[in-house]
Design an enzyme around this catalytic site. Structure first.
Site, PDB file in Angstrom:
ATOM      1  N   GLY A  49       0.809  -1.217   0.000  1.00  0.00           N
ATOM      2  CA  GLY A  49       0.000   0.000   0.000  1.00  0.00           C
ATOM      3  C   GLY A  49       0.838   1.261   0.000  1.00  0.00           C
ATOM      4  O   GLY A  49       0.637   2.156  -0.823  1.00  0.00           O
ATOM      5  N   ALA A  50       1.785   1.334   0.926  1.00  0.00           N
ATOM      6  CA  ALA A  50       2.588   2.546   1.042  1.00  0.00           C
ATOM      7  C   ALA A  50       3.757   2.269   1.970  1.00  0.00           C
ATOM      8  O   ALA A  50       3.814   1.222   2.616  1.00  0.00           O
ATOM      9  CB  ALA A  50       1.748   3.690   1.609  1.00  0.00           C
ATOM     10  N   GLU A  76       6.648   4.177   4.813  1.00  0.00           N
ATOM     11  CA  GLU A  76       6.870   5.312   5.701  1.00  0.00           C
ATOM     12  C   GLU A  76       8.285   5.879   5.685  1.00  0.00           C
ATOM     13  O   GLU A  76       8.724   6.465   6.685  1.00  0.00           O
ATOM     14  CB  GLU A  76       6.529   4.879   7.129  1.00  0.00           C
ATOM     15  N   ASN A  77       9.046   5.767   4.591  1.00  0.00           N
ATOM     16  CA  ASN A  77      10.407   6.305   4.530  1.00  0.00           C
ATOM     17  C   ASN A  77      10.484   7.688   5.173  1.00  0.00           C
ATOM     18  O   ASN A  77       9.624   8.528   4.966  1.00  0.00           O
ATOM     19  CB  ASN A  77      10.850   6.446   3.068  1.00  0.00           C
ATOM     20  N   HIS A 112      -1.620   6.295   8.700  1.00  0.00           N
ATOM     21  CA  HIS A 112      -0.754   5.188   9.114  1.00  0.00           C
ATOM     22  C   HIS A 112       0.719   5.515   8.825  1.00  0.00           C
ATOM     23  O   HIS A 112       1.577   5.420   9.703  1.00  0.00           O
ATOM     24  CB  HIS A 112      -1.190   3.912   8.386  1.00  0.00           C
ATOM     25  N   GLU A 113       0.994   5.896   7.603  1.00  0.00           N
ATOM     26  CA  GLU A 113       2.398   6.161   7.231  1.00  0.00           C
ATOM     27  C   GLU A 113       2.926   7.363   7.999  1.00  0.00           C
ATOM     28  O   GLU A 113       4.067   7.367   8.449  1.00  0.00           O
ATOM     29  CB  GLU A 113       2.545   6.385   5.720  1.00  0.00           C
ATOM     30  N   HIS A 142       3.827   6.422  11.534  1.00  0.00           N
ATOM     31  CA  HIS A 142       5.081   5.675  11.634  1.00  0.00           C
ATOM     32  C   HIS A 142       6.265   6.586  11.957  1.00  0.00           C
ATOM     33  O   HIS A 142       7.295   6.101  12.428  1.00  0.00           O
ATOM     34  CB  HIS A 142       5.380   4.963  10.306  1.00  0.00           C
ATOM     35  N   GLU A 170       4.188  -2.132  13.526  1.00  0.00           N
ATOM     36  CA  GLU A 170       2.980  -2.263  12.698  1.00  0.00           C
ATOM     37  C   GLU A 170       1.708  -2.409  13.547  1.00  0.00           C
ATOM     38  O   GLU A 170       0.696  -1.768  13.270  1.00  0.00           O
ATOM     39  CB  GLU A 170       3.115  -3.413  11.707  1.00  0.00           C
TER      40      GLU A 170
END
Ligand code: ARG
Ligand code: ZN
Length: 844
Positions: free
Chosen positions: A248-249, A251-252, A284-285, A288, A307
């Site tokens: 989905g994506a 979080e860098n 969510h990202e 993080h 997570e």
């Protein structure tokens, strides 16, 4: 090779800083690394080993002197000085041929990266493990107009840009993007007054689909300040949308990279569900940044540390944005649909696994969603105040750490003085506990006696009792609540709880809000469930009562050919007519259990599910509901009408969901007339797509499908819907043929994960279609998984889980499924990813 949690050893060196230079070229990108290593006193003696895969080493130096390391397909070893030293290496990589979408790759003409979990080793030689944290300085050299990496921007000019990330991070959070991109800019000022530039970067043409994501980002930033006291910590926050992405994506740090399906949105092209999902994933990202990045994981076994907690946080956010009741119900529906089958089948594993072959196979519903449930239970047990105190201590104590589940639990123990050693079983014991309950009434005292038992799972024959927070409320016979919600803390295999001083025997509402991820076995009679459906003050249990009545009605129809339970339908009708209730909640009550849930229930009751019989029962019941409620449905449709301009908010979303539920029932009796009318007048994707789905079910979709194609053929994300829906909504007897035909369509790009998942996810979701008696569904999926494995092992492996329930079905189907799985196993050069998945599914 299997990796074990028990084998953890720290890396022998610290990294002081990392300097990377990228000279981008599609087939020959050069990556120059300059890394200062210093020996780590506490670590055991070890050989200097750097991970590296699919890299062509051009040259390496230590302290300026050329060296010749020993290189294998996993990495390199090299003799190094005893003290601090400078490592320099130049490698060449081929992003344009990187179809696994891991490391540095190309998507739609742009460069992008995905490094979690172990992709950085495809970029340069490095200790690619999350407990090695370092500050990164990156220089990108390319003619592409937009050049991005983590952290804050530094110098830039013609053909280059530099970035510096002041926060030490593990390599899995590294990111780089280069392309011809357009931005949607905004800004956010943090509570302490720091101004942050925000951008969503997209391909030209997608600029108009960023506004919603940007609003969601700002709402997330505010929420994390307000609820968790967490502020953002860089001058910029960039999000980039890419079309080819395995998950989905990601979080860098400071540069989140998203599957375009999880960020781009507009009313015309996205459904209400898309909007809600996008809002949740952006949150969510973003969340993080603290739970994952500032505090990361010591090793990949601790994945749930970031997570589970981050899913829990994003569910709290959605609950605050859109209402707790509907969010909780949909989370439980999702948990039962995805996590329960996993935990009760051959892929069952603990929230914190103890071994793996390929970590990418453990980004699962168990680690994410059960991991979040475990945090919800912890919060319920310690209470909101102590939860907040424990989280403050966690951020305080572990900022900058690569932490473990032990660290996480310790902050709760220190804050509350509790011993959490039994609670910790939630992290180590796999399987879904089964909780049975019996009731007794004696002279004003009501007693609930619970028994818990967890069936064996692969590798774990014997289970110990878990700590179960069981939220219970009591209603008296006239429907008033006499005992408000109380949390019973169960720790034994069998335990009783008394409620005293009652004037009449109450009706118990047990496991309110689904306070523990268990299967509740309760022999309540239908009258009691109907009573809870009518009166429970807990929205989840009210829904649950209706859900179980629906399930039991369908099971009786399937098993005994019974006619639909009209008492339940009348109770449901009363609730449906109550216009003081949230439309979305009412709609969820009418949505019947999924066909795979019914298959699971039959299997649990010791019978063999027949997918065709399940499908027929659902269709029969829906027709029955449509006929019985012929006068009610138009009234509900009227109530569901939205006249205001489109907004993807909870209020409008709930109404449209109710309206589309009504449309689904009407289509059983009107031959598709209402669906055609809605299709012709729809001005948003939520209405248009639901209309199209119902036209497909009514077998009247030929013209609509063509019109839809014509309207949307140039929109990649809408075309994914067009592909997916035709298979997902197909008559089960035709789903395989429809899927097959679509794979020959000129727009079927099987190397694009979204498009591949559209067609095959649609097939897997078509229960009776996929589990076709002659095995054609299994065979078709196996053909394509075998084909995709060479290109993209990660996406292939994830889709293998479609077979995880294969032993539930009859021997004929089992024979076909087994043959398909064995055919996959026999593929030459099968990836480690797929090999591990299929071996587990076949239990070999
Ligand atoms: N950490 C990401 C998230 O939870 C998921 C990325 C996983 N990627 C992978 N290749 N396993 O949003
Ligand atoms: Zn995550």
């Amino acid at each position: 090779t299997t990796v074990y949690l028990a084998d953890y050893t720290p890396f022998g060196w610290r990294i002081e800083d990392v300097h990377l230079t990228f000279r981008l070229a599609p087939h020959a990108t050069r990556v120059l690394a300059r890394i200062h290593f210093a020996p780590c006193q506490l670590a055991p003696q070890q050989e200097f080993f750097l991970h590296g895969e699919e890299l062509r080493l051009i040259g390496a130096k230590i302290d300026g002197q050329e060296v010749t390391p020993e290189v294998t397909d996993k990495g390199l070893t090299c003799a190094v000085p005893a003290g601090r030293f400078l490592w320099e290496a130049e490698v060449e990589i081929d992003p344009a041929n990187n179809t696994a979408l891991e490391g540095l790759y190309m998507s739609g003409g742009m460069y992008c990266t995905q490094c979690e979990a172990e992709g950085f080793r495809k970029i340069t030689f490095y200790p690619d493990r999350p407990d090695v944290m370092a500050t990164f300085t990156v220089r990108i050299e390319s003619a592409m107009p937009v050049l991005l990496s983590n952290g804050n921007p530094g110098a830039s000019g013609d053909g280059f840009a530099e970035w510096h990330d002041p926060w030490p991070k593990p390599a899995y959070l590294f990111a780089l993007v280069a392309g011809d991109l357009r931005n949607h800019p905004d800004s956010f000022t943090t509570k302490s007054g720091h101004k942050v530039d925000l951008n969503i970067w997209v391909r030209p043409g997608d600029e108009g689909k960023c506004a919603f994501g940007m609003q969601a980002l700002k709402a997330s930033m505010t929420w994390d300040e307000d609820v968790y006291g967490r502020e953002y910590d860089l001058d910029v926050f960039n999000i980039v949308a890419v079309d080819d992405f395995n998950m989905g994506a990601m979080e860098n740090k400071g540069l989140n990279i998203f599957n375009s399906s999880c960020v781009l949105a507009s009313p015309e092209t996205s459904t209400d569900d898309n909007f809600e999902r996008i809002e949740a994933i952006i949150a969510h990202e973003y969340f993080h940044n603290w739970t994952g990045n500032r505090i990361t994981c010591r090793d990949w076994f601790q994945l749930c540390l970031k997570e589970g907690l981050t899913v829990y946080r994003d569910s709290q956010f959605t609950s605050d944005m859109r209402g707790p009741e509907v969010k909780r119900i949909s989370d439980v529906i999702d948990l039962r649909a995805r996590q329960f089958p996993e935990d009760q089948g051959p892929l069952s594993h603990p929230v914190r696994p103890e071994s793996f072959q390929e970590i990418n196979n453990f980004y699962t519903a168990t680690v994410y969603e059960k991991g979040a449930e475990v945090i919800g239970m912890l919060k319920r047990l310690v209470g909101d105040d102590d939860y907040a105190r424990a989280l403050d201590l966690y951020f305080d104590r572990h900022d900058g750490d690569a932490a473990t589940i032990e660290d996480w639990l310790k902050v709760f123990e220190d804050v509350t003085g509790r011993d959490l050693s039994q609670f910790k079983r939630w992290y180590s014991q796999s399987g879904t506990p089964r909780l049975s309950v019996s009731e007794a009434w004696d002279n004003g005292t009501f007693t609930l006696t619970f028994e818990q038992h967890t069936p064996p799972t692969p590798g774990q024959a014997d289970k110990l009792p878990q700590v179960l927070p069981i939220a219970v409320g009591l209603l008296n016979p006239n429907g008033d609540e006499v005992v408000p919600t109380r949390v019973l803390e169960m720790t034994e295999a069998k335990q009783s709880f008394d409620f005293t001083g009652l004037s009449a025997r109450p009706v118990a509402s047990i496991l309110r809000e689904f306070s523990a991820p268990v299967v509740l076995e309760r022999d309540a009679d239908p009258q009691q469930r109907a009573f809870l459906l009518a009166h429970d003050t807990d929205a989840f249990n009210r829904w649950e009562a209706g859900h179980i009545l629906a399930r039991d009605c369908l099971l009786a129809m399937i098993r005994d050919g019974a006619t639909p339970d009209t008492a339940w339908l009348d109770g449901l009708e009363t609730v449906l007519r109550d216009s003081t209730l949230d439309p979305d909640f009412r709609q969820m009550l009418v949505a019947l259990p999924s066909q795979s849930e019914l298959a699971q229930a039959l299997h649990e009751q010791g019978s063999t599910p027949d997918p065709d019989a399940i499908y027929d029962a659902v269709m029969t019941l829906r027709l029955f509901m449509a006929e019985r409620w012929a006068d009610l449905l138009p009234k509900l449709a009227e109530e569901a009408r939205v006249t205001a301009p489109y907004q993807p908010d909870a209020e409008q979303t709930g109404k449209r969901a109710l309206g589309n539920m009504v449309l689904g029932l009407l289509t059983h009796t009107d031959g598709g007339a209402a669906a055609q009318a809605q299709f012709d007048s729809a001005d948003n994707m939520t209405l248009q797509l639901a209309a199209l789905a119902n036209l497909i079910r009514a077998d009247k979709a030929k013209a609509a499908l063509a019109a839809f194609y014509d309207q949307w053929k140039d929109d990649r994300l809408v075309m994914d819907k067009w592909f997916g829906l035709q298979v997902g909504a197909a008559d089960p007897g035709k789903a395989v043929e429809v899927a097959k035909a679509l794979t020959a369509h000129e727009k079927f790009d099987w190397t694009n994960p979204n498009r591949f998942r559209a067609v095959f996810g649609g097939l897997i979701g078509n229960h009776a279609g996929f589990h076709r008696k002659d095995g054609a569904g299994y065979a078709l999926l196996a053909d394509w998984l075998i084909k995709l494995d060479d290109k993209n092992p990660q996406t292939t492996a994830r889709m293998c889980s479609a077979f995880q329930t294969w032993t539930r079905y009859d021997s004929g189907r089992q024979t076909h499924a087994k043959a398909a799985l064995e055919r996959i196993m026999a593929k030459p050069n099968l990836s480690r990813d797929v090999n591990e998945m299929v071996s587990r599914i076949l239990a070999i």
